[in-house]
Design a protein around this motif. Structure first.
Motif, short mmCIF file in Angstrom:
data_model
loop_
_atom_site.label_atom_id
_atom_site.label_comp_id
_atom_site.label_asym_id
_atom_site.label_seq_id
_atom_site.Cartn_x
_atom_site.Cartn_y
_atom_site.Cartn_z
N ILE A 55 3.42 2.26 4.09
CA ILE A 55 3.85 3.11 2.98
C ILE A 55 2.91 3.00 1.77
N LEU A 56 2.27 1.85 1.61
CA LEU A 56 1.38 1.65 0.46
C LEU A 56 0.25 2.68 0.44
N HIS A 63 5.61 9.23 3.08
CA HIS A 63 5.95 8.05 2.29
C HIS A 63 7.45 8.00 2.01
N ARG A 67 9.70 5.04 3.43
CA ARG A 67 10.23 4.12 2.42
C ARG A 67 11.75 4.11 2.50
N LEU A 197 2.14 -5.24 6.33
CA LEU A 197 2.12 -4.97 4.89
C LEU A 197 2.89 -6.05 4.12
N GLY A 202 2.89 -9.33 0.07
CA GLY A 202 3.89 -10.22 -0.50
C GLY A 202 3.49 -11.66 -0.70
N THR A 205 0.34 -12.59 -3.59
CA THR A 205 0.83 -12.15 -4.90
C THR A 205 1.90 -13.12 -5.44
N THR A 251 -5.07 -1.50 -9.12
CA THR A 251 -4.82 -0.73 -7.90
C THR A 251 -5.63 0.55 -7.98
N ARG A 253 -6.34 4.90 -6.79
CA ARG A 253 -5.94 6.20 -6.27
C ARG A 253 -7.20 7.04 -6.12
N ALA A 303 3.43 -4.75 -13.86
CA ALA A 303 2.81 -5.65 -12.88
C ALA A 303 3.21 -5.31 -11.45
N PHE A 304 4.35 -4.65 -11.27
CA PHE A 304 4.77 -4.22 -9.93
C PHE A 304 4.46 -2.74 -9.70
N ILE A 308 6.49 6.18 -7.34
CA ILE A 308 7.06 6.12 -5.98
C ILE A 308 6.60 4.88 -5.20
N HIS A 309 5.48 4.26 -5.59
CA HIS A 309 5.01 3.08 -4.86
C HIS A 309 5.44 1.77 -5.52
N CYS A 311 6.69 -1.64 -6.39
CA CYS A 311 6.76 -2.73 -5.40
C CYS A 311 8.16 -2.89 -4.78
N GLY A 313 8.95 -5.28 -2.85
CA GLY A 313 9.28 -6.71 -2.76
C GLY A 313 9.56 -7.35 -4.11
C1 HEM Z 1 3.68 -2.38 -3.75
C2 HEM Z 1 2.67 -5.97 -6.88
C3 HEM Z 1 5.26 -9.05 -4.18
C4 HEM Z 1 5.90 -5.61 -0.87
C5 HEM Z 1 3.21 -3.09 -4.84
C6 HEM Z 1 2.46 -2.53 -5.94
C7 HEM Z 1 2.17 -3.54 -6.80
C8 HEM Z 1 2.74 -4.74 -6.26
C9 HEM Z 1 1.37 -3.44 -8.10
C10 HEM Z 1 2.10 -1.04 -6.10
C11 HEM Z 1 0.71 -0.77 -5.64
C12 HEM Z 1 0.30 0.67 -5.86
O1 HEM Z 1 1.05 1.48 -6.43
O2 HEM Z 1 -0.84 1.00 -5.48
C13 HEM Z 1 3.30 -7.11 -6.42
C14 HEM Z 1 3.34 -8.37 -7.13
C15 HEM Z 1 4.07 -9.23 -6.36
C16 HEM Z 1 4.49 -8.51 -5.17
C17 HEM Z 1 2.68 -8.63 -8.48
C18 HEM Z 1 4.43 -10.67 -6.60
C19 HEM Z 1 4.36 -11.25 -7.74
C20 HEM Z 1 5.69 -8.39 -3.07
C21 HEM Z 1 6.52 -8.94 -2.03
C22 HEM Z 1 6.66 -7.98 -1.08
C23 HEM Z 1 5.95 -6.80 -1.54
C24 HEM Z 1 7.10 -10.36 -2.03
C25 HEM Z 1 7.40 -8.00 0.20
C26 HEM Z 1 7.74 -9.05 0.88
C27 HEM Z 1 5.35 -4.46 -1.39
C28 HEM Z 1 5.38 -3.18 -0.67
C29 HEM Z 1 4.73 -2.26 -1.49
C30 HEM Z 1 4.32 -2.97 -2.70
C31 HEM Z 1 6.00 -2.92 0.70
C32 HEM Z 1 4.45 -0.79 -1.19
C33 HEM Z 1 5.54 0.09 -1.76
C34 HEM Z 1 5.22 1.56 -1.57
O3 HEM Z 1 4.07 1.93 -1.34
O4 HEM Z 1 6.17 2.38 -1.64
N1 HEM Z 1 3.38 -4.44 -5.08
N2 HEM Z 1 4.00 -7.24 -5.24
N3 HEM Z 1 5.37 -7.09 -2.75
N4 HEM Z 1 4.71 -4.28 -2.60
FE1 HEM Z 1 4.46 -5.74 -3.96
#
Ligand code: HEM
Length: 360
Positions: A55-56, A63, A67, A197, A202, A205, A251, A253, A303-304, A308-309, A311, A313
């Motif tokens: 999905i990322l 997506h 999702r 993914l 996950g 990070t 990140t 695009r 930070a997350f 739509i993307h 995080c 997690g």
């Molecule tokens: C997406 C950060 C932990 C699963 C993202 C994105 C960021 C991010 C910035 C968006 C990226 C984009 O838009 O290009 C972080 C940070 C974390 C963390 C800072 C920890 C401090 C986790 C964990 C998991 C996870 C623990 C799962 C076990 C995902 C997934 C996406 C995502 C599946 C994609 C969502 C989508 O595309 O709809 N994360 N993440 N992340 N993260 Fe995290």
């Protein structure tokens, strides 16, 4: 000093300010995550035959569909049910470092904890943990340098073997194998793609978030003392660490069409680099941005990500790091981390964190 707003370098565009980064992230019709559309057919076919794109790196409508399916197996309520398990694991690791005395925080807590939690959630047996760590490392190092096909192939085979459509075990792979929306289920390749993914997105990070939070607390013994006295501020400390030392610094695009961001011209096929870490210290958004202050009013860091993307997690990362801080403060009155050198930093343009941090 004011941050430079937007900088062009050939067809790469670098975006630093909070509002501009949010503009790009929230406008997925113009700014695509689907970079594989730019790859040659050979490499695309090789990748697709092993694991479907995650999905990322997908745009709507795929997506949205995917999702929807995976998030139903990854709800915040489900994540909270891991509280006790994570707490016991964290407590054991912290007691172990107390026994050891001087040791490395990263290899004793921040690194093993997230990988053990996600492996447990996925249903991976403990005997395979070592292999998992190696894969996770290899994929993290390959981030931003193109796909690591060998590791992806090995991992895909491993996960393909774990898929059991008739299983009713309570783990993520079983749930992913059985979730359906409008009679649609995930394909084998989608399940393996998503499992990979989770490891890639996950582990490193969350490792960095835990390490960065403890480093910041060692820089601020006054705040640590407050935490020892009142566990409830652990969540605020986690949020401020995400803002102040963002584990994912950037990140990307690409532009599908010509566009203007706040008057700056973007052309079709430009690569857009979005600096989340810089946006999180934008002085027009956050008062006194270079000061670590868990009690600040504005906690709307990105930070997350955003849009739509956002995080998937985030609840898990927040839960794991909050629990580590709570259990740490319950057992350790005060601590210090030895001087960190530039060499101790993780070698990455995207991730911000440390390979080691020696605690005393
Ligand atoms: C997406 C950060 C932990 C699963 C993202 C994105 C960021 C991010 C910035 C968006 C990226 C984009 O838009 O290009 C972080 C940070 C974390 C963390 C800072 C920890 C401090 C986790 C964990 C998991 C996870 C623990 C799962 C076990 C995902 C997934 C996406 C995502 C599946 C994609 C969502 C989508 O595309 O709809 N994360 N993440 N992340 N993260 Fe995290």
């Amino acid at each position: 000093m004011r941050t430079q707003r937007i900088v062009r370098e050939g067809n790469s565009v670098h975006v630093f300010k909070y509002n501009d980064v949010v503009t790009v992230l929230s406008n997925h019709n113009v700014f695509s995550s689907q970079f594989r559309d730019l790859l040659g057919d050979d490499i695309k076919n090789e990748l697709d035959s092993r694991a479907a794109p995650s999905i990322l790196i997908l745009d709507p409508p795929r997506h949205t569909e995917l999702r929807g399916l995976v998030s139903s197996a990854f709800t915040p309520r489900k994540i909270e049910s891991y509280d006790n398990y994570i707490r016991e694991l964290a407590a054991k690791m912290i007691e172990n470092i107390i026994e050891k005395g001087r040791c490395d925080l990263v290899s004793e807590i921040s690194y093993p904890l997230p990988i053990m939690v996600i492996s447990n959630m996925l249903g991976v047996p403990e005997k395979d943990l070592k292999k998992f760590k190696e894969w996770s490392d290899a994929l993290a190092t390959s981030l931003g340098r193109g796909p690591d096909l060998r590791t992806q192939r090995e991992m895909s085979e491993y996960f393909l073997n774990m898929i059991d459509r008739n299983s009713n075990e309570d783990n993520l792979i079983s749930r992913l194998s059985n979730v359906s929306i409008d009679d649609k289920k995930l394909t084998d390749q989608e399940i393996t793609g998503f499992s990979i993914l989770l490891l890639v997105a996950g582990n490193e990070t969350t490792t960095n978030l835990i390490t960065n939070a403890l480093i910041e607390l060692s820089n601020h013994p006054d705040i640590y003392k407050e935490l020892v006295d009142n566990n409830k501020i652990a969540g605020d400390i986690v949020e401020e660490t995400l803002r102040f030392r963002s584990p994912v610094q950037s990140t990307r695009r690409y532009a599908k069409y010509d566009y203007q961001i706040n008057g700056f011209n973007i052309y079709k096929n430009d690569f857009i680099f979005l600096y989340l870490g810089s946006a999180n210290r934008d002085e027009e958004i956050f008062k006194d941005p270079d000061n670590f202050n868990p009690f600040r009013e504005n906690k709307r860091h990105i930070a997350f990500g955003n849009g739509i993307h956002f995080c998937l997690g985030a609840p898990l990362a927040r839960l794991e790091s909050r629990i580590v801080l709570e259990e740490f403060a319950k057992r350790i009155e005060s601590f210090s981390i030895e001087r960190l050198n530039p060499d101790d930093r993780i070698d990455s343009d995207i991730m911000y964190g440390y390979k080691r941090a020696i605690i005393n």
